[in-house]
Design an enzyme around this catalytic site. Structure first.
Site, PDB file in Angstrom:
ATOM      1  CG  PHE A   1      -2.741   5.610  13.286  1.00 21.80           C
ATOM      2  CD1 PHE A   1      -1.921   5.394  14.371  1.00 21.80           C
ATOM      3  CD2 PHE A   1      -2.763   6.874  12.712  1.00 21.80           C
ATOM      4  CE1 PHE A   1      -1.124   6.405  14.875  1.00 21.80           C
ATOM      5  CE2 PHE A   1      -1.972   7.898  13.191  1.00 21.80           C
ATOM      6  CZ  PHE A   1      -1.156   7.667  14.272  1.00 21.80           C
TER       7      PHE A   1
ATOM      8  CG  ASP B   1      -6.815  -5.899   6.707  1.00 22.69           C
ATOM      9  OD1 ASP B   1      -6.380  -5.970   7.870  1.00 22.69           O
ATOM     10  OD2 ASP B   1      -7.380  -4.872   6.260  1.00 22.69           O
TER      11      ASP B   1
ATOM     12  CE  LYS C   1      -8.510  -3.540  14.306  1.00 19.88           C
ATOM     13  NZ  LYS C   1      -7.481  -3.704  13.307  1.00 19.88           N
TER      14      LYS C   1
ATOM     15  CE  LYS D   1       9.350 -12.231 -14.112  1.00 20.69           C
ATOM     16  NZ  LYS D   1      10.107 -11.581 -15.178  1.00 20.69           N
TER      17      LYS D   1
ATOM     18  CG  ASN E   1      -0.182  -0.085   2.502  1.00 20.07           C
ATOM     19  OD1 ASN E   1       0.560   0.816   2.848  1.00 20.07           O
ATOM     20  ND2 ASN E   1      -0.340  -1.194   3.231  1.00 20.07           N
TER      21      ASN E   1
HETATM   22  O1  PMT Z   1       2.953   6.019   6.612  1.00 19.68           O
HETATM   23  P1  PMT Z   1       2.392   7.367   6.165  1.00 19.68           P
HETATM   24  O2  PMT Z   1       2.599   7.615   4.703  1.00 19.68           O
HETATM   25  O3  PMT Z   1       2.870   8.500   7.032  1.00 19.68           O
HETATM   26  O4  PMT Z   1       0.798   7.297   6.344  1.00 19.68           O
HETATM   27  C1  PMT Z   1       0.231   7.236   7.605  1.00 19.68           C
HETATM   28  C2  PMT Z   1      -0.923   6.220   7.665  1.00 19.68           C
HETATM   29  C3  PMT Z   1      -2.065   6.708   6.800  1.00 19.68           C
HETATM   30  C4  PMT Z   1      -0.456   4.852   7.204  1.00 19.68           C
HETATM   31  C5  PMT Z   1      -1.330   6.155   9.165  1.00 19.68           C
HETATM   32  O5  PMT Z   1      -1.732   7.427   9.589  1.00 19.68           O
HETATM   33  C6  PMT Z   1      -2.473   5.163   9.376  1.00 19.68           C
HETATM   34  O6  PMT Z   1      -3.633   5.483   9.290  1.00 19.68           O
HETATM   35  N1  PMT Z   1      -2.117   3.893   9.714  1.00 19.68           N
HETATM   36  C7  PMT Z   1      -3.046   2.786   9.853  1.00 19.68           C
HETATM   37  C8  PMT Z   1      -3.508   2.340   8.522  1.00 19.68           C
HETATM   38  C9  PMT Z   1      -4.377   1.101   8.627  1.00 19.68           C
HETATM   39  O7  PMT Z   1      -3.900   0.054   8.343  1.00 19.68           O
HETATM   40  O8  PMT Z   1      -5.518   1.296   9.135  1.00 19.68           O
HETATM   41  P2  PMT Z   1      -6.618   0.068   9.326  1.00 19.68           P
HETATM   42  O9  PMT Z   1      -7.862   0.805   9.563  1.00 19.68           O
HETATM   43  O10 PMT Z   1      -6.560  -0.880   8.185  1.00 19.68           O
HETATM   44  O11 PMT Z   1      -6.135  -0.686  10.625  1.00 19.68           O
HETATM   45  C10 PMT Z   1      -6.536  -0.292  11.924  1.00 19.68           C
HETATM   46  C11 PMT Z   1      -5.446  -0.542  12.916  1.00 19.68           C
HETATM   47  O12 PMT Z   1      -5.184  -1.945  13.041  1.00 19.68           O
HETATM   48  C12 PMT Z   1      -4.119   0.099  12.567  1.00 19.68           C
HETATM   49  O13 PMT Z   1      -3.546   0.607  13.756  1.00 19.68           O
HETATM   50  C13 PMT Z   1      -3.304  -1.055  11.997  1.00 19.68           C
HETATM   51  O14 PMT Z   1      -1.893  -0.882  12.265  1.00 19.68           O
HETATM   52  C14 PMT Z   1      -3.837  -2.251  12.782  1.00 19.68           C
HETATM   53  N2  PMT Z   1      -3.812  -3.516  12.009  1.00 19.68           N
HETATM   54  C15 PMT Z   1      -4.502  -3.655  10.847  1.00 19.68           C
HETATM   55  C16 PMT Z   1      -4.485  -4.852  10.195  1.00 19.68           C
HETATM   56  C17 PMT Z   1      -3.744  -5.925  10.723  1.00 19.68           C
HETATM   57  N3  PMT Z   1      -3.692  -7.109  10.098  1.00 19.68           N
HETATM   58  N4  PMT Z   1      -3.073  -5.770  11.860  1.00 19.68           N
HETATM   59  C18 PMT Z   1      -3.085  -4.585  12.529  1.00 19.68           C
HETATM   60  O15 PMT Z   1      -2.460  -4.441  13.571  1.00 19.68           O
END
Ligand code: PMT
Length: 397
Positions: free
Chosen positions: A320, A276, A338, A286, A207
């Site tokens: 986040f 995810d 969570k 490859k 991403n």
């Molecule tokens: O890296 P930058 O370019 O500065 O951009 C910042 C950002 C947009 C990446 C950051 O601000 C941000 O939003 N990070 C979280 C992005 C994300 O994956 O969000 P989510 O809504 O999919 O996940 C929610 C939370 O669960 C996040 O804290 C994520 O780290 C966590 N997660 C998600 C999936 C997973 N399999 N395991 C996790 O721990």
């Protein structure tokens, strides 16, 4: 923490002359400065100069009569310090500190202090790059010492490179920021960047995360005294100073790295954009192009944060949420699902916010249903405000 009393240690290098301007600037900023000079430092700069600028006697000898009424002077001075700076810091003092050697006033005094220690190295570039120096600096950073890295430029020996002691105004600015030293000793684990989910040796799913948000958090937390571990996906950013950086690639690797360190943490902030899903199979070779479509089956990755939410004991957990729609509802859902204390939501459809930008516009949702909407600001400023929120939670405990 308020910084008032500064011990300035000066060691023997040509940059010792800058200690005079540094002392003068610190005094003008209102700090009380007491200087300690090693034997070699006195070859480059007269103690009288620092004595005149600091308005205090300069300590030069472990066994000389005390310059004050204190009994055991190196211990008393170590306790008096709010911050202990060594500028310039030679390879020798860095090596002695790393090895635990105390054979003069400065090395015994700095060993006895509980104050934050800031080292400002200055030396020839080849010395700075020597493996022993590199290892010693890494060890001291691990122990919590702060480093103001040398600048690049012409060196006294005629070489050019990284080795010039940073200018006194930069050191003073650094100290002002360090004044907010309110997370002392707290262990904070931060994740940053994207993950890569391999399809074959040349292709992967990922991403747009640049890692900037997570790196800003790590930098800010370190500057406020925390012991920071940064688990980073693949990004093009330099490791923040003083931070233990662990590089990972995939979500599974991040999962292992985070879980292995979770128990010892006081807080975890998950700014990483974790995939995810991952391809069910990864080809060792490859994959060749064929006629027709290529269908890839994706399987779920573990949700690292949800796993931490289930395991947490005393840890503060901050997530986040990167959302394109229904930002508040989605963020609140994740906060509960969570088991988080805070969640920072960014609407990634907004200009200058979210992925890849220098700035962000976040709304922080708390467990108690309240929220704070932050305006557009640098990721570093946003990082500090998130850390303020964590600090408040610790204060309320
Ligand atoms: O890296 P930058 O370019 O500065 O951009 C910042 C950002 C947009 C990446 C950051 O601000 C941000 O939003 N990070 C979280 C992005 C994300 O994956 O969000 P989510 O809504 O999919 O996940 C929610 C939370 O669960 C996040 O804290 C994520 O780290 C966590 N997660 C998600 C999936 C997973 N399999 N395991 C996790 O721990």
């Amino acid at each position: 923490m308020k910084i008032k009393n500064i011990v300035l240690g000066v060691t023997g290098g040509i940059a010792a002359y800058k200690a005079a301007e540094l002392t003068s600037r610190l005094k003008k900023e209102g700090y009380d400065v007491r200087c300690v000079m090693t034997k070699s430092a006195q070859q480059f700069l007269s103690p009288l100069t620092l004595q005149t600028l600091s308005n205090h006697p300069v300590i030069t000898d472990l066994f000389a009569a005390p310059t004050t009424q204190w009994n055991v002077e190196h211990i008393a001075l170590a306790k008096w310090a709010d911050v202990f700076i060594i500028a310039p810091a030679t390879a020798n003092i860095i090596g002695k500190m790393a090895a635990g050697i105390g054979d003069d006033f400065l090395s015994t005094c700095v060993m006895a202090t509980k104050a934050p220690i800031v080292l400002v190295p200055a030396m020839n570039e080849a010395m700075y790059e020597h493996q022993a120096v590199v290892d010693n600096i890494a060890l001291l950073k691990k122990r919590g010492c702060f480093f103001i890295e040398p600048a690049v430029g012409k060196l006294a020996c005629g070489d050019s490179g990284k080795g010039r002691m940073e200018e006194p105004n930069v050191i003073v600015d650094y100290l002002k920021r360090l004044g907010r030293y309110d997370l002392t000793g707290k262990k904070i684990l931060i994740t940053a960047g994207p993950t890569r989910e391999a399809l074959d040796p040349v292709r992967f799913l990922t991403n747009h995360s640049s890692g900037r948000m997570g790196y800003a958090l790590a930098e800010a937390a370190y500057e406020r005294g925390a012991l920071v571990t940064l688990i980073s996906g693949p990004v093009n950013l330099a490791a923040p100073t003083g931070v233990d950086v662990i590089k990972v690639d995939s979500a599974l690797a991040m999962y292992e790295a985070v879980l292995a360190r979770f128990d010892e943490q006081d807080a975890v902030i998950k700014a990483a954009a974790v995939a995810d899903y991952r391809p069910e199979t990864v080809s060792a070779e490859k994959i060749k192009k064929k006629d027709g479509d290529w269908l890839v089956k994706l399987v779920r990755n573990p949700d690292i944060l949800a796993e931490l939410g289930g395991r947490k004991t005393r840890q503060i957990l901050v997530g986040f949420a990167a959302e394109t729609n229904d930002v508040e509802a989605n963020a609140r859902k994740k906060l509960v699902a969570k088991n988080l204390d805070l969640i920072c939501a960014n609407d990634i459809t907004e200009a200058e916010a979210g992925f890849g930008t220098e700035t962000n516009r976040l709304t922080i949702y708390r467990k108690d249903q309240s929220k704070i909407s932050l305006p557009l600001m640098s990721k570093k400023q946003a990082a500090d405000l998130i850390l303020d929120q964590i600090g408040q939670l610790w204060q309320n405990e």
